[in-house]
Design an enzyme around this catalytic site. Structure first.
Site, PDB file in Angstrom:
ATOM      1  N   HIS A  18       0.838  -1.206   0.000  1.00 17.56           N
ATOM      2  CA  HIS A  18       0.000   0.000   0.000  1.00 17.56           C
ATOM      3  C   HIS A  18       0.872   1.255   0.000  1.00 17.56           C
ATOM      4  CE1 HIS A  18      -3.570   2.440   1.150  1.00 17.56           C
ATOM      5  NE2 HIS A  18      -2.656   3.183   1.755  1.00 17.56           N
ATOM      6  N   GLU A  19       1.826   1.305   0.930  1.00 14.34           N
ATOM      7  CA  GLU A  19       2.686   2.479   1.029  1.00 14.34           C
ATOM      8  C   GLU A  19       3.622   2.588  -0.187  1.00 14.34           C
ATOM      9  OE1 GLU A  19       2.177   4.749   3.135  1.00 14.34           O
ATOM     10  OE2 GLU A  19       0.764   3.625   4.387  1.00 14.34           O
ATOM     11  N   HIS A  22       1.971   4.644  -2.865  1.00 13.85           N
ATOM     12  CA  HIS A  22       2.154   6.084  -2.639  1.00 13.85           C
ATOM     13  C   HIS A  22       3.574   6.520  -3.014  1.00 13.85           C
ATOM     14  CE1 HIS A  22      -1.712   6.358  -0.747  1.00 13.85           C
ATOM     15  NE2 HIS A  22      -1.364   5.746   0.364  1.00 13.85           N
TER      16      HIS A  22
END
Length: 343
Positions: A18-19, A22
């Site tokens: 997920h990170e 980003h």
């Protein structure tokens, strides 16, 4: 100890992906990433590479991608807030998107190795609602009252959701021909049942594996949205929710129950659980609540419509307030997890 390690690895990988979404989109947009961390809390280990510090925190539940000027004004042209609305939207949306992508790739392994579960009836109990309506072994259910059915589990999900009327129109296929039948479902333990069981998983080939991997992610997203709907409506309570502690416990239970059937079964079960978690995290982060990715996306969309951005400092304060609420909620959920495990 092994089940705890497995749980931490699964949970950590999902959060890292997920990170990473980003992080990669921020780098692509020319945004300065100050820190990329695995875990939360005090830093155990960190190394500086260029403008970014890569860290490992003491608690393995979570992670972060800290960007310059993310929650305030900054004159640096590489600050998050100084990039275009579209660039910022892509960076924020990338986190949940990467969770859905991860869920898809995990599903490729699960479906490719374990087979798919198309909505094919394996057995019809005599005297059941399905039997009385004329459904038989080998029939493929296509629709239930207009709702498209792809996986056998969607039949169960439909029965769980639709409890207002036992009657349901089922479109099915038998020997290549489609037909419709009205089924008056039987009530059992507060929910309606058709009286059918699933056929063994099928090897669906390469194209079928891709198709059913997409459908697996679709199913997990759909079931997550249904759970949220029931939480809001009151049909489910906050006590039914699980946080990191509860998730670790469930992963451990899954491992212990399946390892007796062999490493392959245990691995597929854990991967299936990881698909659920990854899709769930993607959906939850898209909720339009401050501090969540969805809340940040709302502000960016409003900016696109108004053609004017809200003061970064004010937006940062709103997200900070949302974060406080989320942290308090997390503490409540973790306390509830501990209570359910030990009491």
């Amino acid at each position: 100890m092994l089940k705890i390690i497995l749980a931490i690895v699964i949970f950590s990988v999902i959060v890292i992906i997920h990170e990473l979404g980003h992080f990669l989109l921020a780098k692509r947009a020319g945004i300065c990433v100050e820190e990329f961390a695995i875990g939360i809390g005090p830093t155990l280990f960190g190394i500086q590479r260029g403008e970014t510090k890569y860290s490992i925190k003491c608690l393995p539940f979570g992670g972060c991608c800290m960007m310059l000027g993310e929650d305030g004004e900054d004159s640096d042209p590489r600050a998050f807030g100084n990039k275009s609305a579209l660039a910022r939207f892509s960076v924020i949306f990338a986190g949940p998107l990467f969770n859905f992508i991860l869920a898809f790739f995990l599903a490729l392994f699960v479906v490719g190795i374990g087979g798919a579960d198309p909505a094919v009836i394996g057995k019809v109990s005599e005297g059941s609602a399905a039997y009385e309506a004329g459904l038989r072994e080998g029939d493929t259910i296509l629709r239930m009252d207009g709702s498209r059915i792809y996986n056998f589990r969607e039949i169960r999900l439909y029965n769980f959701i639709h409890t207002e009327d036992p009657a349901v129109e089922i479109t099915y296929k038998r020997e290549g021909k489609k037909d419709k039948v009205m089924v008056n479902r039987h009530e059992e333990n507060g929910s309606y049942m058709l009286g059918v069981s699933m056929a063994p998983n099928q090897d669906v080939g390469i194209l079928g594996t891709i198709k059913y991997s997409f459908l697996e992610v679709r199913y997990q997203i759909k079931s997550t949205l249904v759970s949220l709907k029931y939480l809001v409506s009151g049909r489910a309570s906050l006590n039914d929710m699980s946080g990191p502690v509860g998730i670790v416990n469930m992963i451990g239970d899954t491992y212990e129950k399946t390892i007796v059937h062999g490493v392959k079964v245990a691995a597929l079960s854990l991967l299936s659980f990881a698909i659920l978690l990854s899709a769930n995290l993607g959906v939850m982060n898209l909720l339009p609540f401050p501090a969540l990715d969805g809340g940040r996306l709302v502000f960016i969309v409003l900016e696109m419509i108004r053609r004017k951005r809200m003061s970064p400092d004010k937006e940062g304060m709103i997200h900070f307030a949302g974060l406080v609420v989320l942290l308090a909620f997390m503490v409540f959920v973790m306390a509830n997890d501990i209570r359910n495990i030990f009491f």
